[in-house]
Write an enzyme that holds these catalytic residues in place. Structure first.
Site, PDB file in Angstrom:
ATOM      1  N   LYS A  13      -5.841 -29.309 -25.145  1.00  0.00           N
ATOM      2  CA  LYS A  13      -6.040 -30.171 -24.961  1.00  0.00           C
ATOM      3  C   LYS A  13      -7.086 -30.503 -25.203  1.00  0.00           C
ATOM      4  O   LYS A  13      -8.339 -31.877 -24.980  1.00  0.00           O
ATOM      5  CB  LYS A  13      -5.844 -30.494 -23.198  1.00  0.00           C
ATOM      6  N   ARG A  88      -4.431 -30.244 -11.749  1.00  0.00           N
ATOM      7  CA  ARG A  88      -3.893 -29.429 -12.752  1.00  0.00           C
ATOM      8  C   ARG A  88      -2.681 -29.532 -11.207  1.00  0.00           C
ATOM      9  O   ARG A  88      -1.323 -29.163 -11.312  1.00  0.00           O
ATOM     10  CB  ARG A  88      -4.235 -28.400 -11.759  1.00  0.00           C
ATOM     11  N   ARG A 127      -7.824 -17.184 -29.347  1.00  0.00           N
ATOM     12  CA  ARG A 127      -9.090 -17.928 -29.106  1.00  0.00           C
ATOM     13  C   ARG A 127      -9.999 -16.890 -28.323  1.00  0.00           C
ATOM     14  O   ARG A 127     -11.443 -16.480 -27.602  1.00  0.00           O
ATOM     15  CB  ARG A 127      -9.097 -19.211 -27.729  1.00  0.00           C
ATOM     16  N   ARG A 133     -13.790 -15.364 -23.620  1.00  0.00           N
ATOM     17  CA  ARG A 133     -13.769 -15.797 -22.472  1.00  0.00           C
ATOM     18  C   ARG A 133     -12.700 -14.826 -21.560  1.00  0.00           C
ATOM     19  O   ARG A 133     -11.652 -14.640 -22.288  1.00  0.00           O
ATOM     20  CB  ARG A 133     -12.674 -17.520 -22.775  1.00  0.00           C
ATOM     21  N   ARG A 144      -2.146 -17.920 -15.734  1.00  0.00           N
ATOM     22  CA  ARG A 144      -2.386 -19.309 -15.886  1.00  0.00           C
ATOM     23  C   ARG A 144      -1.336 -19.671 -16.066  1.00  0.00           C
ATOM     24  O   ARG A 144      -0.856 -20.911 -16.173  1.00  0.00           O
ATOM     25  CB  ARG A 144      -3.701 -19.478 -17.328  1.00  0.00           C
TER      26      ARG A 144
HETATM   27  P1  AMP Z   1      -9.545 -24.632 -18.632  1.00  0.00           P
HETATM   28  O1  AMP Z   1     -10.771 -24.739 -19.476  1.00  0.00           O
HETATM   29  O2  AMP Z   1      -9.068 -26.433 -18.295  1.00  0.00           O
HETATM   30  O3  AMP Z   1      -8.253 -23.823 -19.165  1.00  0.00           O
HETATM   31  O4  AMP Z   1      -9.694 -24.064 -17.163  1.00  0.00           O
HETATM   32  C1  AMP Z   1     -10.226 -22.802 -17.045  1.00  0.00           C
HETATM   33  C2  AMP Z   1     -10.155 -22.334 -15.424  1.00  0.00           C
HETATM   34  O5  AMP Z   1     -10.743 -23.575 -14.411  1.00  0.00           O
HETATM   35  C3  AMP Z   1      -8.887 -22.875 -14.365  1.00  0.00           C
HETATM   36  O6  AMP Z   1      -7.384 -21.085 -14.718  1.00  0.00           O
HETATM   37  C4  AMP Z   1      -9.288 -22.743 -13.210  1.00  0.00           C
HETATM   38  O7  AMP Z   1      -9.650 -21.889 -12.417  1.00  0.00           O
HETATM   39  C5  AMP Z   1     -10.186 -23.530 -12.822  1.00  0.00           C
HETATM   40  N1  AMP Z   1      -9.570 -24.524 -13.448  1.00  0.00           N
HETATM   41  C6  AMP Z   1     -10.061 -26.586 -14.814  1.00  0.00           C
HETATM   42  N2  AMP Z   1      -9.734 -27.714 -13.982  1.00  0.00           N
HETATM   43  C7  AMP Z   1      -9.036 -27.107 -12.561  1.00  0.00           C
HETATM   44  C8  AMP Z   1      -8.493 -28.328 -11.663  1.00  0.00           C
HETATM   45  N3  AMP Z   1      -8.436 -29.019 -12.126  1.00  0.00           N
HETATM   46  N4  AMP Z   1      -8.732 -27.614 -11.225  1.00  0.00           N
HETATM   47  C9  AMP Z   1      -8.568 -26.213  -9.708  1.00  0.00           C
HETATM   48  N5  AMP Z   1      -8.696 -24.677 -11.105  1.00  0.00           N
HETATM   49  C10 AMP Z   1      -8.821 -25.478 -12.264  1.00  0.00           C
END
Ligand code: AMP
Length: 261
Positions: A13, A88, A127, A133, A144
């Site tokens: 993404k 999400r 990654r 990370r 996740r």
């Molecule tokens: P990402 O970078 O999109 O993989 O997001 C990393 C982490 O940020 C996720 O595992 C969640 O803990 C949090 N996160 C990101 N976007 C959201 C969202 N829209 N709603 C809730 N938590 C989020």
């Protein structure tokens, strides 16, 4: 143009959102990046959500809505956005719709980027080894992916019934995915009668097959054409409330009422 990208962690993404934003001259807004920025800066929000991100759990809806409000409004004024990582859940999608729908600033197109669990795990472990990370460890990645799987079908159904939904095979090589996405976005834009680019389209910088941000050393393994399925928009059936805003709109209440992570 206003669109969003749905997809499991590791589906590409972020990589694709950067390219699509560049191509159409729109803003790339990543909820994960915004949250990580808060954590890095040690803000109140950052301290509240750090443990949640570390565990791989979703951050409370109200907090996410709060941090997205200004960037989304600003990007709307500047010609559009691509949302990466939001929503999400259906609750987040409904909350966003209640805010943006009446203002005419909501998304018109949703893109669903798919990939198999084994491929996602491989990409995310690669990654994590590079980026460090803390949520890219095997146990947290697995959680996740479970979190995504639990919410994915209702979320995709939600957009299937409300907006144009495009499904793309994210296991294809990165440049194929980008090209397929642009082809189908252009087609969807024409069907929706959306205006042409606010800025001239930018050329896509070709990447070697193994240059995906999510999988630096893992070439795609699956073969076959990237599948993309534009679905005509249907009218909205979501309830609306005049009291809703990007703040205090989450289905479970604003963040003040929500438990911390
Ligand atoms: P990402 O970078 O999109 O993989 O997001 C990393 C982490 O940020 C996720 O595992 C969640 O803990 C949090 N996160 C990101 N976007 C959201 C969202 N829209 N709603 C809730 N938590 C989020």
């Amino acid at each position: 143009m206003r669109l969003l990208l749905i997809g499991p962690p590791g589906s590409g993404k972020g990589t694709q959102a950067v390219r699509i934003a560049q191509h159409y001259g729109i803003e790339h807004i990543s909820s994960g990046d915004l949250l990580r920025h808060h954590v890095a800066e040690g803000t109140t929000i950052g301290r509240t959500v750090a443990a949640c991100i570390h565990r791989g759990d979703l951050v409370p809806d109200g907090i996410v809505m709060d941090i997205l409000r200004k960037p989304v409004e600003a990007a709307t004024r500047r010609g559009g956005y691509i949302l990466d990582g939001f929503p999400r859940t259906v609750a987040q999608a409904q909350a966003a719709y209640r805010v943006a729908g009446p203002l005419g600033t909501g998304v018109r197109i949703a893109v669903y980027l798919t990939a198999g669990r084994r491929q996602l795990m491989t990409r995310l472990l690669a990654r994590g080894a590079q980026s460090g990370r803390t949520d890219d460890t095997e146990q947290v990645i697995s959680h996740r992916l479970d979190v995504f799987d639990a919410a994915a079908k209702p979320l995709v159904d939600y957009y299937h019934h409300r907006e144009t939904l495009i499904t793309i095979d994210g296991e294809r090589p990165i440049d194929d995915v980008t090209r397929t996405m642009i082809d189908h976005l252009d087609q969807a834009r024409r069907q929706l009668g959306l205006p042409e680019h606010p800025t001239p389209p930018q050329p896509i910088v070709e990447h070697p097959r193994d240059a995906c941000r999510c999988s630096p050393r893992q070439p795609s393994t699956r073969t076959g054409r990237a599948g993309a399925t534009p679905v005509p928009a249907t009218h909205d059936k979501a309830p609306r409330s005049p009291h809703d805003g990007w703040t205090h709109t989450a289905a479970h209440g604003g963040h003040a009422d929500e438990p911390p992570c």
